[in-house]
Scaffold this motif. Sequence first.
Motif, PDB file in Angstrom:
ATOM      1  N   GLN A  70       0.831  -1.210   0.000  1.00 13.41           N
ATOM      2  CA  GLN A  70       0.000   0.000   0.000  1.00 13.41           C
ATOM      3  C   GLN A  70       0.864   1.257   0.000  1.00 13.41           C
ATOM      4  OE1 GLN A  70      -2.650   0.202   3.326  1.00 13.41           O
ATOM      5  NE2 GLN A  70      -3.734   2.008   2.586  1.00 13.41           N
ATOM      6  N   LYS A  74       1.747   4.646  -3.142  1.00 17.44           N
ATOM      7  CA  LYS A  74       1.588   6.076  -2.913  1.00 17.44           C
ATOM      8  C   LYS A  74       2.617   6.867  -3.713  1.00 17.44           C
ATOM      9  CE  LYS A  74      -0.322   5.732   1.764  1.00 17.44           C
ATOM     10  NZ  LYS A  74      -0.206   6.192   3.159  1.00 17.44           N
ATOM     11  N   GLU A  78       5.124  11.012  -0.604  1.00 17.22           N
ATOM     12  CA  GLU A  78       4.412  10.598   0.599  1.00 17.22           C
ATOM     13  C   GLU A  78       4.992   9.326   1.229  1.00 17.22           C
ATOM     14  OE1 GLU A  78       0.299  10.210  -0.283  1.00 17.22           O
ATOM     15  OE2 GLU A  78       0.100  12.221  -1.143  1.00 17.22           O
ATOM     16  N   GLN A  79       5.832   8.637   0.495  1.00 22.34           N
ATOM     17  CA  GLN A  79       6.330   7.353   0.986  1.00 22.34           C
ATOM     18  C   GLN A  79       7.203   7.462   2.242  1.00 22.34           C
ATOM     19  OE1 GLN A  79       8.048   4.780  -1.960  1.00 22.34           O
ATOM     20  NE2 GLN A  79       6.350   5.079  -3.416  1.00 22.34           N
TER      21      GLN A  79
END
Length: 461
Positions: A70, A74, A78-79
């Motif tokens: 998940q 992204k 944002e990771q």
Amino acid sequence: VGLQRSPNSLLRVLAERTSATRQRLGSAAPFRAAARAAKQRETRETRERQRQTAAQRPQKEATMDAQLQQISSKPNSEQPAAYQSLIDATASSQDAAGMRTILERLLSDAVPQAASRAAAAHFAQAIQAKMTSDATTDLLTWSLEQIKRQAQSFEACDATLRQALFSRLVDAGDYREAALVLGGTNVENSARQYSAAEKATLYVTVAETFLEEDESVDAEAYVSRASGLMRDVSASENWALHLRYRVTLARTLDARRKFLDASMRYYELSRADDAKIDREELTTLLAKAVTCALLGNAGPQRSRILTLLYKDERLDDLERSADFAGHARVLKRTVTGQLVRTRDTSQFMASLMPHQTALLSDGLTIPEAAMIQHNLVAVAHIYCNISIEHCAQLLDVAPGRVETTAAKMIAAGRLAASLDQVDGVLHFHATQNALDSFDESIKALCLGVNACYEHAEQLAA
């Protein structure tokens, strides 16, 4: 009383005691049965927990894989934050297996390098700050092995992991392995610019840790590295580091049996006038200086150091000390040229460290060899010549030991003498006193100046 009873009465008493014992055992049976039942119940519960943990492991792994997938979906920006949140939650739950899965993911090509670097650095910080389980040490060791192949890309993570593992190994008493781990930190060719103080701090810490295991060779290597940096470290801003370095250097020289050099280092430290250093610690350093000076090889350098220590005004305080009175007595006898007997050194010998009492190749311990050498020099001040047998009686050692020690000292230039092995006689040569030599030098200089003056007067005339 029992011997006065009849056999029948003795049998009756024995039967009564046996019956009472059976009653006690019978009354204790319910308690034993309850204890067995509790132990069986505890065993069943432990097995059930293990079964549940084993059953949940695939579910946890699947959940962890799903969370990592998940995060990968992204945007790259944002990771890092998402990885950090997952790392914090996993570390707080003491999930070592989950942390391994996360690091394997971060080191793979599936994660952008910018995100993996930041997340890996946070990974190391989270282990250091949040994980306290017994599996943490194994996790840190495993993590360092995984990062080794990409150490240049993950320098911040590697350095933090090493610091965390170092702390845990020191707490466990594994000093040598701890020093090796911390010593592997890349501070010389790192992309990050380490200051001279940071490098020196690391090297001194590694040397201190090696000394805890008496690994003096490795300690000396790291002290040498720190020596080249200390001149660039501000003494006013980093006085504690300078003090640690000087103490570590003295301890290393001591451990390497360079006793005379160590003695001077300890003496310089004992003269520190910093108010932050306790007076008792300064007295201990002075005693260490005396110890190393007494253990050094006899010769001019040792004589100068012993005289310096003898003239120190704190020697009276040392003599009044219960712990170091023996040091002061041996020092006084040595400087004044008296023979030092075994009975005079008992308290001094009891205070020596293991490396200071090591056995030398000639079968003598270090203090025994030092005392024999000193006594030979003391004998040289009294006698013009002396037989080996008589000298051995004075020194309370075997004649062969006197001959061997004297030969070594003569060859090294530390004893002005000649050895007649045919007649078994030791002939001492007269040596000029250091003060007389100084006076002769001043006299020669004055005569030279006077000659120059007379020559100048002749030229003027």
